[in-house]
Scaffold this motif. Structure first.
Motif: not given
Ligand SMILES: [Zn+2]
Length: 247
Positions: A50-61, A115-125
């Motif tokens: 979850k933390r990796r996903l949140d970090t990636k979302r913040a980076e995208r923002a 976005m591609l990374d976010l897809d992977d991270l969402t699946l990982a969560v």
């Protein structure tokens, strides 16, 4: 068979049953701890995902903000282009526009990668969440089984203790004292079978006349080596006779 020997054999069986049960009961808390650690590891894996996903979302923002800023700048340059008076100014603004356009492209590519990374991270969560849910169910089942096992073993311990008291009352004082002394010295095992001429616990070879006496089961006879009381079980299956060594 000598009555006290018979009773001591039964006493030893009760003690063996009790000590086996006690060993398993004693190990249950660490087995439960191990299950709790497994659960904690699963929870941590989910939190990390979850933390990796949140970090990636913040980076995208952040990248989106930078993109918006460059786009604002780009529109301003395009307006300026309409108002330029000289060729030199025109070239300079064109240059600014080209730079800003390249930056927009860079940010857009970056967002796509995110976005591609976010897809992977969402699946990982999701995977970590599913794994945790499954392991929670499994762990709860195992824990419940352990607690049931403990309750059963505690019943066994209560029963053997009661039977032990009854049996002990029928054993002569000298035999009781001997049993207690050997059990204390020998890790709770005071009575063992003699088989094929050997003490079945310490494996020492018994003198033939001693072994012949043991076969009768009419005396309390101790192993010369480990001091335990020895008996003969006529129903025991004997091991195949070892080959005779040439001397
Ligand atoms: Zn022995």
């Amino acid at each position: 068979m000598l009555p006290d020997l018979d009773r001591l054999i039964r006493l030893q069986r009760l003690d063996n049953t009790a000590s086996d049960a006690q060993r398993v009961v004693d190990a249950i808390p660490s087995r439960i701890d191990a299950l709790d650690s497994q659960l904690a590891a699963g929870t941590k894996a989910l939190d990390d995902a979850k933390r990796r996903l949140d970090t990636k979302r913040a980076e995208r923002a952040d990248v989106e903000k930078m993109l918006a800023a460059v786009q604002t700048r780009l529109s301003r340059f395009r307006e300026q282009l309409m108002a330029v008076k000289t060729n030199k100014e025109y070239t300079a603004v064109q240059h600014e526009i080209a730079t800003a356009e390249a930056q927009v492209q860079g940010h857009e590519d970056n967002i796509l990668e995110h976005m591609l990374d976010l897809d992977d991270l969402t699946l990982a969560v999701k995977a970590a969440n599913d794994a945790l849910a499954a392991s929670k169910v499994e762990i709860e089942k195992t824990k419940a089984a352990l607690l049931r096992e403990r309750a059963e073993l505690e019943q066994t311990l209560g029963r053997t203790s009661a039977e032990r008291d009854v049996l002990l009352a029928t054993i002569g004082a000298a035999a009781q004292a001997l049993f207690a002394r050997i059990a204390k010295q020998r890790n709770g095992i005071a009575v063992v079978e003699a088989r094929d001429g050997l003490c079945s616990l310490c494996n020492v070879r018994l003198r033939p006349q001693v072994f012949n006496h043991i076969l009768l089961n009419t005396e309390l006879i101790q192993c010369d080596s480990c001091n335990r009381l020895l008996y003969h079980d006529p129903d025991a299956k004997t091991a195949p006779t070892p080959p005779v060594e040439a001397s």
